[in-house]
Structure formats: C-alpha cells, structure tokens
Design an enzyme around this catalytic site. Structure first.
Site, PDB file in Angstrom:
ATOM      1  N   ARG A   1      -8.151   4.017  -9.480  1.00 21.55           N
ATOM      2  CA  ARG A   1      -7.221   3.060  -8.871  1.00 21.55           C
ATOM      3  C   ARG A   1      -6.552   2.219  -9.956  1.00 21.55           C
ATOM      4  O   ARG A   1      -5.362   1.972  -9.952  1.00 21.55           O
ATOM      5  CB  ARG A   1      -7.972   2.142  -7.891  1.00 21.55           C
ATOM      6  CG  ARG A   1      -8.452   2.817  -6.628  1.00 21.55           C
ATOM      7  CD  ARG A   1      -7.316   3.248  -5.720  1.00 21.55           C
ATOM      8  NE  ARG A   1      -6.455   2.141  -5.366  1.00 21.55           N
ATOM      9  CZ  ARG A   1      -6.664   1.305  -4.347  1.00 21.55           C
ATOM     10  NH1 ARG A   1      -7.701   1.496  -3.545  1.00 21.55           N
ATOM     11  NH2 ARG A   1      -5.832   0.314  -4.079  1.00 21.55           N
TER      12      ARG A   1
ATOM     13  N   ARG B   1      -1.471  -6.493   1.349  1.00 17.19           N
ATOM     14  CA  ARG B   1      -2.332  -5.717   2.263  1.00 17.19           C
ATOM     15  C   ARG B   1      -2.131  -6.312   3.643  1.00 17.19           C
ATOM     16  O   ARG B   1      -2.406  -7.496   3.859  1.00 17.19           O
ATOM     17  CB  ARG B   1      -3.794  -5.803   1.821  1.00 17.19           C
ATOM     18  CG  ARG B   1      -4.761  -5.227   2.844  1.00 17.19           C
ATOM     19  CD  ARG B   1      -6.140  -4.992   2.275  1.00 17.19           C
ATOM     20  NE  ARG B   1      -6.158  -3.809   1.430  1.00 17.19           N
ATOM     21  CZ  ARG B   1      -7.260  -3.137   1.085  1.00 17.19           C
ATOM     22  NH1 ARG B   1      -8.449  -3.538   1.514  1.00 17.19           N
ATOM     23  NH2 ARG B   1      -7.193  -2.072   0.320  1.00 17.19           N
TER      24      ARG B   1
ATOM     25  N   CYS C   1     -12.482   7.230  -0.227  1.00 19.46           N
ATOM     26  CA  CYS C   1     -11.734   6.102  -0.813  1.00 19.46           C
ATOM     27  C   CYS C   1     -12.617   4.874  -0.988  1.00 19.46           C
ATOM     28  O   CYS C   1     -12.294   4.008  -1.802  1.00 19.46           O
ATOM     29  CB  CYS C   1     -10.537   5.766   0.071  1.00 19.46           C
ATOM     30  SG  CYS C   1     -11.008   5.355   1.760  1.00 19.46           S
TER      31      CYS C   1
ATOM     32  N   ASP D   1     -13.070   9.377   5.140  1.00 14.77           N
ATOM     33  CA  ASP D   1     -12.899   7.920   5.140  1.00 14.77           C
ATOM     34  C   ASP D   1     -13.664   7.402   6.354  1.00 14.77           C
ATOM     35  O   ASP D   1     -14.118   8.200   7.201  1.00 14.77           O
ATOM     36  CB  ASP D   1     -11.395   7.588   5.224  1.00 14.77           C
ATOM     37  CG  ASP D   1     -11.107   6.083   5.199  1.00 14.77           C
ATOM     38  OD1 ASP D   1     -11.996   5.306   4.769  1.00 14.77           O
ATOM     39  OD2 ASP D   1      -9.997   5.668   5.613  1.00 14.77           O
TER      40      ASP D   1
ATOM     41  N   GLN E   1      -4.091   4.334  -3.087  1.00  9.84           N
ATOM     42  CA  GLN E   1      -5.302   5.144  -2.967  1.00  9.84           C
ATOM     43  C   GLN E   1      -4.972   6.616  -3.199  1.00  9.84           C
ATOM     44  O   GLN E   1      -5.679   7.321  -3.939  1.00  9.84           O
ATOM     45  CB  GLN E   1      -5.917   4.954  -1.573  1.00  9.84           C
ATOM     46  CG  GLN E   1      -7.192   5.731  -1.359  1.00  9.84           C
ATOM     47  CD  GLN E   1      -8.297   5.273  -2.297  1.00  9.84           C
ATOM     48  OE1 GLN E   1      -8.583   4.091  -2.388  1.00  9.84           O
ATOM     49  NE2 GLN E   1      -8.922   6.200  -3.013  1.00  9.84           N
TER      50      GLN E   1
ATOM     51  N   HIS F   1      -1.651   4.154   2.567  1.00 13.62           N
ATOM     52  CA  HIS F   1      -2.395   3.559   1.459  1.00 13.62           C
ATOM     53  C   HIS F   1      -1.989   4.331   0.189  1.00 13.62           C
ATOM     54  O   HIS F   1      -2.792   5.092  -0.376  1.00 13.62           O
ATOM     55  CB  HIS F   1      -3.891   3.664   1.743  1.00 13.62           C
ATOM     56  CG  HIS F   1      -4.742   2.736   0.922  1.00 13.62           C
ATOM     57  ND1 HIS F   1      -4.220   1.836  -0.004  1.00 13.62           N
ATOM     58  CD2 HIS F   1      -6.090   2.550   0.889  1.00 13.62           C
ATOM     59  CE1 HIS F   1      -5.207   1.165  -0.566  1.00 13.62           C
ATOM     60  NE2 HIS F   1      -6.351   1.572  -0.047  1.00 13.62           N
TER      61      HIS F   1
HETATM   62  N1   CP Z   1     -10.273   1.918  -1.233  1.00 12.17           N
HETATM   63  C1   CP Z   1      -9.883   0.659  -1.092  1.00 12.17           C
HETATM   64  O1   CP Z   1      -8.694   0.348  -0.865  1.00 12.17           O
HETATM   65  O2   CP Z   1     -10.882  -0.256  -1.198  1.00 12.17           O
HETATM   66  P1   CP Z   1     -10.791  -1.801  -0.857  1.00 12.17           P
HETATM   67  O3   CP Z   1     -10.600  -1.912   0.637  1.00 12.17           O
HETATM   68  O4   CP Z   1     -12.076  -2.390  -1.314  1.00 12.17           O
HETATM   69  O5   CP Z   1      -9.616  -2.387  -1.570  1.00 12.17           O
HETATM   70  N1  NVA Z   2      -8.959   3.392   6.541  1.00 12.73           N
HETATM   71  C1  NVA Z   2      -9.608   2.286   5.881  1.00 12.73           C
HETATM   72  C2  NVA Z   2      -9.368   2.336   4.421  1.00 12.73           C
HETATM   73  C3  NVA Z   2     -10.046   1.281   3.615  1.00 12.73           C
HETATM   74  C4  NVA Z   2      -9.745   1.379   2.157  1.00 12.73           C
HETATM   75  C5  NVA Z   2      -9.142   0.982   6.477  1.00 12.73           C
HETATM   76  O1  NVA Z   2      -7.945   0.839   6.778  1.00 12.73           O
HETATM   77  O2  NVA Z   2      -9.970   0.101   6.682  1.00 12.73           O
END
Ligand code: CP
Ligand code: NVA
Length: 328
Positions: free
Chosen positions: A310, A116, A282, A242, A146, A143
């Site tokens: 997920r 990440r 999400c 989101d 997701q 993502h």
């Molecule tokens: N939706 C998602 O990726 O959640 P987290 O940020 O908690 O991993």
């Molecule tokens: N768009 C959000 C998604 C989190 C799962 C972010 O990047 O923080």
C-alpha cells in the site's frame, strides 16, 4: 448608489494529473507506470525524500482505518511532505456544510485530499469542487489504492511483466462482490489478469462495474467471469477474499454469516486452486469467518506484503499527482 459588479475569478486551473477515484480514469499506460514507479520506490526511495517538501496532504476519514491511514501518513512524511489526519467519523462529510464548501476551503489549505467515505458520490462532489487532487481512500463502490497494492503483489509473486498485455495469471476472488472486488476487477481487466469473482448470487458485483471491467478486459485479453460456485477456484494462481460484512454493513453480520458460509477460504478450498496458489486479503480479516487461521497464517499467504505494498503504490501515486514525478 450602484453596487459595482465583482468580476468572477477565472476558474481554477485543472489539476494536471487529475484525481484517483477509481482505476479506469488512470488508463492502462499510467497504471503500469505507477506500478513500475512503486517497484522503484520500494527498492530505494531516497532520491525522492524531498519531493513533497512544502506540500500538505489531508486525510479525511468517515470510517476507521489502520493501513490506509498509516501508509499515507508515513508515506507523505517519507517524501518530505506533511500529512494531517482528520477523523470525520462523528458526522458525514456534507452534514455541517456542503461538500462543495468543504472542497473550496480545503483547496486553500492543502495540496491533496485523501478521503474515506460512505458514499462514492461524496468523493465525486469533493473532486469536482477542488482544484487539488482527491484520492479515494475507500468508498462504498471502490478501493483503488488497495487494488494498486494487490496488483503489485500479484506481479511480485508471479514474476510476470504486464507490459505486453495478458499475463497468464488467474485470480479468484471469493466472497462479497464489494468495493474491493470492484477495484480488483478494474485492475485485472486493465493489467491483464483473468479474474473469476465467486459470490453468492445475491452478492454479485454491481452490473455496471462488471460491464466496465469486461469492456476494459477486451483491451488486454483478460477474462472477467462471475460464478457462484466456490469450486470455481480450480486452476487459479491466487485466491483473494475480503470480509463478508464491510464497515458500513455491520448490522448485517448475522444474515451474511449464513449466506456466505460456503465461501470460506479454508485449506479445503485452497487445495482446489492451482498447486502453490497464493492467498490474498486486503485486511482487516475476520478470522474464522471469510478465512481460517491455517490459511491466513500459512506460507501461501501474502497478506502482509499486500499491506506493505500500500505504501509503495501510494507513494508512486502521490509523486505522480502532486509532483509529476515518475520514478523508474
Ligand atoms: N485494507 C485497508 O484499506 O485497510 P484499512 O481499512 O485498515 O485502511
Ligand atoms: N470491504 C471492506 C474493505 C476494508 C478495507 C470495507 O469496506 O469495510
């Protein structure tokens, strides 16, 4: 004295099933196969509980996570492997040593990297450096894990079969044209959902992603449309939102709150969508901003199905990338 030349090691063998940095590299057939595998694993994972025996997956995260971290950690263990979480939030990957060197080290120690990151190019560098698969656990651009879960949830809720192209399902994404929107656009185009991405003008998805999604949509007959009108949810079977402020943008909260206020998903907006439209998010949600409690807690909301899914889609992905197994 002549220094003997050291023969360069032959290049590492290519990863047979590649990486997952964004959905288009999968191609439609593998994407549908993964979704079918995920459904099968959701019904019964037991035949695969030793499939990752002896395999180690590292989770290298520059940003916080609940769902991505836990679903990968628990999923790997359920498949018989070992997951190691590394909190990399105190510095950026590539700061202490090059991304290349990190990749060359990791490939000696683990069988898969889930990362990440703030910048998508960190993932691209890491994937280019390692001979083990790299999975995008969220970047500023995409993502994909997701979107796999979103697609599985939409298929479950609608009961449609994606094999024959366009599914007839219409999805509206309302809010920020961000990483989640980008991967949803890929999924819709490749599977065959019509998607309307409704954002303020200045927060549209990236033009190159729109162009890619529209090119992919030509293959399934899906429509990928952009709008700045929240009333554009009319006739849509799913309404997705989101956060307005992603993790990497916390300093923009006040500015964005004003710009997005007309895009809140509340009962009034849901009433404009198709009868019995489902609500998707999400998560994490900023309740009271992009969505109100009475929507996210309503019977129309399938957000916790998305969260659970997920695990199932990622298990299918891990079996595909690490063990070349395809349940179902
Ligand atoms: N939706 C998602 O990726 O959640 P987290 O940020 O908690 O991993
Ligand atoms: N768009 C959000 C998604 C989190 C799962 C972010 O990047 O923080």
């Amino acid at each position: 004295m002549q220094i003997p030349t050291v023969a360069r090691k032959a290049p590492a063998p290519a990863k047979p099933n590649g990486d997952l940095l964004s959905l288009p590299t999968l191609g439609r057939e593998r994407l549908l196969q993964l979704l079918a595998s995920a459904r099968s694993l959701k019904r019964d994972l037991s035949p695969y509980r030793h499939s990752l025996a002896g395999k180690t997956v590292i989770l290298l995260f520059e940003q916080p996570s609940l769902r991505t971290r836990l679903t990968f950690e628990i999923g790997v263990q359920r498949l018989g492997g070992i997951a190691v979480y590394v909190d990399h939030s105190s510095s950026r990957i590539g700061q202490r040593e090059s991304v290349y060197d990190m990749g060359k080290n990791l490939e000696r120690m683990v069988d898969c990297v889930v990362a990440r990151v703030f910048h998508h190019n960190t993932l691209e560098e890491l994937a280019a450096a390692t001979r083990v698969p790299v999975i995008n656990g969220l970047s500023d651009r995409f993502h994909p894990c997701q979107a796999l879960a979103d697609a599985l949830t939409i298929l479950e809720q609608s009961g449609v079969a994606p094999e024959n192209g366009h599914t007839g399902q219409k999805v509206a994404y309302v809010g920020d044209g961000n990483n989640v929107a980008h991967s949803l656009m890929h999924a819709a185009a490749m599977i065959g959902f019509d998607l309307t991405v409704i954002t303020p003008e200045a927060f549209r998805p990236a033009a190159d992603v729109v162009a890619d999604a529209q090119r992919l949509a030509a293959g399934t007959g899906a429509t990928i449309a952009l709008s700045n009108d929240p009333a554009g949810v009319a006739g849509h079977h799913f309404v997705y939102t989101d956060v307005w402020v992603s993790m990497a943008q916390q300093e923009q909260l006040e500015r964005r709150r004003k710009r997005f206020s007309a895009y809140q998903v509340n009962p009034g907006l849901m009433a404009k969508a198709a009868p019995n439209a489902r609500f998707l998010h999400c998560l994490p949600a900023h309740r009271g901003l992009e969505v109100t409690d009475d929507v996210i807690d309503s019977a129309a909301s399938v957000v916790y199905d998305q969260a659970e899914n997920r695990m199932h889609v990622q298990n299918a992905l891990l079996l595909h990338l690490l063990a070349n197994q395809h349940p179902g």
